[in-house]
Design an enzyme around this catalytic site. Structure first.
Site, short mmCIF file in Angstrom:
data_model
loop_
_atom_site.label_atom_id
_atom_site.label_comp_id
_atom_site.label_asym_id
_atom_site.label_seq_id
_atom_site.Cartn_x
_atom_site.Cartn_y
_atom_site.Cartn_z
CG ASP A 1 -7.25 7.32 -3.26
OD1 ASP A 1 -7.30 7.70 -4.44
OD2 ASP A 1 -6.20 6.86 -2.74
CG LEU B 1 -0.12 6.27 3.31
CD1 LEU B 1 -1.22 6.96 4.11
CD2 LEU B 1 1.03 7.24 3.06
N GLY B 2 1.86 1.86 3.64
CA GLY B 2 2.22 0.68 4.43
C GLY B 2 2.39 -0.54 3.55
CD GLN B 3 6.57 -3.56 3.50
OE1 GLN B 3 6.70 -4.27 4.49
NE2 GLN B 3 7.54 -3.37 2.62
CB VAL B 4 -1.22 -5.33 2.28
CG1 VAL B 4 -2.36 -6.28 2.59
CG2 VAL B 4 -1.71 -3.89 2.38
CB ALA C 1 -0.92 -0.02 1.22
CE LYS D 1 -4.20 -0.10 5.59
NZ LYS D 1 -4.99 0.82 4.73
#
Length: 459
Positions: free
Chosen positions: A157, A4-7, A2, A20
């Site tokens: 979004d 703003l992060g990792q999933v 993602a 997440k």
């Protein structure tokens, strides 16, 4: 991954979940970047010429964006948003939202149900699954309209990574960090706007359209788009033009030329910055752009304006509170035949209205009634005369000062005369530039055709 992060995927209590995990140092990065963006917004507020007539408040747009960005990195807030969004679509079986698993979630780690899905831009996969692309596109439009018109709570979004589809054709929404809600007045005004725009269908009469245009202007004013004190007559004329153009487009007809029809009124409204740009609309337009792009990728004939017609009609009927189809049909029959309270009241009060009109005409004849008429063309002519007069005055004063400088015996007086003449010459030069700009603006609104239109017609 993602933005703003990792999933990651994992197993939790026997079922597959998605986890997440937020990237490190995001808040500190936001603090620095947003501080610089605020300074940019303040500069834009000072130097934005607003030549398109929209009175944008860049600082408010920045503040709305800042609020949403900080909320986006709070995963507990995202879980709350997801639950609220799912509740809004409880009665829509073809919209799916992952269940949030709160007992293993924190502000920086979010655990949710794993839903097998794929992107709506993967046309090959959609065709392989045998899904009806036109139906999926309609569902995308209806889901967007439900958020904007009905609930007022929308996904900011919905790009192809956050809006997907499963093998059964159900829409799957992800990433609820960036959500926004229309304020009560904006929601009420927007509903009034949509009701007025779509009421009567594409074949609406000019009389009904004129009535609806007043409601539409009331709606945009209530929503904060129209500045109070703007020229209502000009705005209503503009509304009638765009509403008729929209109705014509629904049935495949070409609308009238905007400059021939409302050019002068449009110019006046533009110059007076009659329209405002509420910060929330930034995210509505962003969401619309994403949804529109996905829909057109699925169906080349996709037109959210046409798809909105049945949705708004159903919503309007629901707002009227019909208890049954019979009650709805009876209301339609009453309005069509004139057998309803409103039309009967009109028939009964017509003699009094005719008497009032007669009294008004008599007052005009005797001169006791004065009518104020506004001529936009004359106003523009007077405005140009004022600019020309100011330029001439500056040139005359500059000439006098040059003459004084030429005959003055004292060097100080001569020097002051030259400086003064230079100043007024500069003022005359700026006045001439203002006149050229004025003429160019007038020409832009008076031309019957847009730039390049002649070449297109010749081709």
């Amino acid at each position: 991954a993602a933005s703003l992060g990792q999933v990651h995927t994992a197993m939790y209590k026997g079922r597959k979940v998605a986890i997440k995990v937020q990237r490190a140092g995001l808040k500190e990065l936001f603090d620095v970047d947003l501080k610089n963006l605020r300074k940019l917004a303040e500069l834009l507020d000072k130097f934005d010429p607003k030549s398109d007539g929209a009175d944008r408040d860049w600082v408010n747009i920045y503040a709305e964006s800042e609020k949403l960005l900080y909320k986006e990195i709070d995963y507990i807030n995202e879980a709350n948003n997801a639950d609220r969004f799912a509740k809004d679509f409880n009665d829509t079986p073809w919209v799916r939202v992952p269940d949030m698993i709160r007992e293993v979630s924190t502000p920086r780690v979010l655990t949710m149900e794993y839903i097998e899905s794929f992107k709506l831009t993967d046309i090959a996969r959609i065709e392989k699954e045998g899904l009806n692309k036109k139906l999926v596109a309609e569902r995308i439009a209806n889901a967007f309209l439900k958020q904007i018109i009905e609930t007022g709570y929308f996904h900011c979004d919905p790009h192809p990574g956050n809006l997907c589809v499963d093998a059964k054709g159900n829409l799957v929404y992800y990433d609820f960090g960036m959500m926004d809600e229309l304020k009560p007045k904006v929601r009420s005004g927007f509903r009034k706007f949509c009701t007025a725009l779509f009421a009567g269908g594409p074949m609406i009469s000019d009389i009904d359209l004129a009535k609806n245009s007043k409601m539409l202007v009331d709606g945009v004013e209530e929503a904060g788009v129209l500045n109070r004190g703007s020229d209502r007559l000009a705005v209503e004329k503009l509304a009638r033009y765009f509403m008729r153009t929209f109705k014509d487009k629904q049935v495949g007809k070409e609308g009238a030329n905007v400059k021939e029809t409302v050019g002068t009124d449009l110019q006046t409204l533009t110059e007076n910055n009659s329209f405002r740009f509420p910060s929330t609309f930034t995210f509505i337009f962003r969401s619309f752009a994403s949804v529109d792009g996905i829909g057109k990728g699925l169906d080349p004939t996709y037109d959210i304006g046409k798809l909105a017609q049945p949705f708004v009609e159903i919503f309007t009927d629901a707002q009227k509170g019909y208890k049954s189809d019979f009650a709805k049909n009876l209301d339609i029959f009453s309005r069509a035949t004139g057998l309803n309270q409103g039309d009967l009241n009109t028939a009964v009060t017509s003699p009094r209205k005719i008497a009032y009109v007669e009294e008004t005409i008599r007052a005009m004849e005797t001169g006791s009634l004065k009518i104020r008429v506004r001529s936009l063309e004359n106003e523009k002519a007077l405005e140009r005369m004022a600019l020309t007069s100011a330029r001439t005055e500056n040139l005359v004063v500059a000439s006098v000062l040059l003459n004084v400088a030429g005959v003055a015996a004292l060097p100080l007086v001569s020097y002051a005369g030259v400086l003064g003449a230079g100043f007024f010459c500069f003022q005359a030069f700026m006045g001439n530039a203002s006149i050229k700009k004025f003429d160019k603006t007038q020409l832009k609104f008076q031309n019957n055709k847009f730039e390049g239109q002649d070449e297109e017609e010749e081709d």
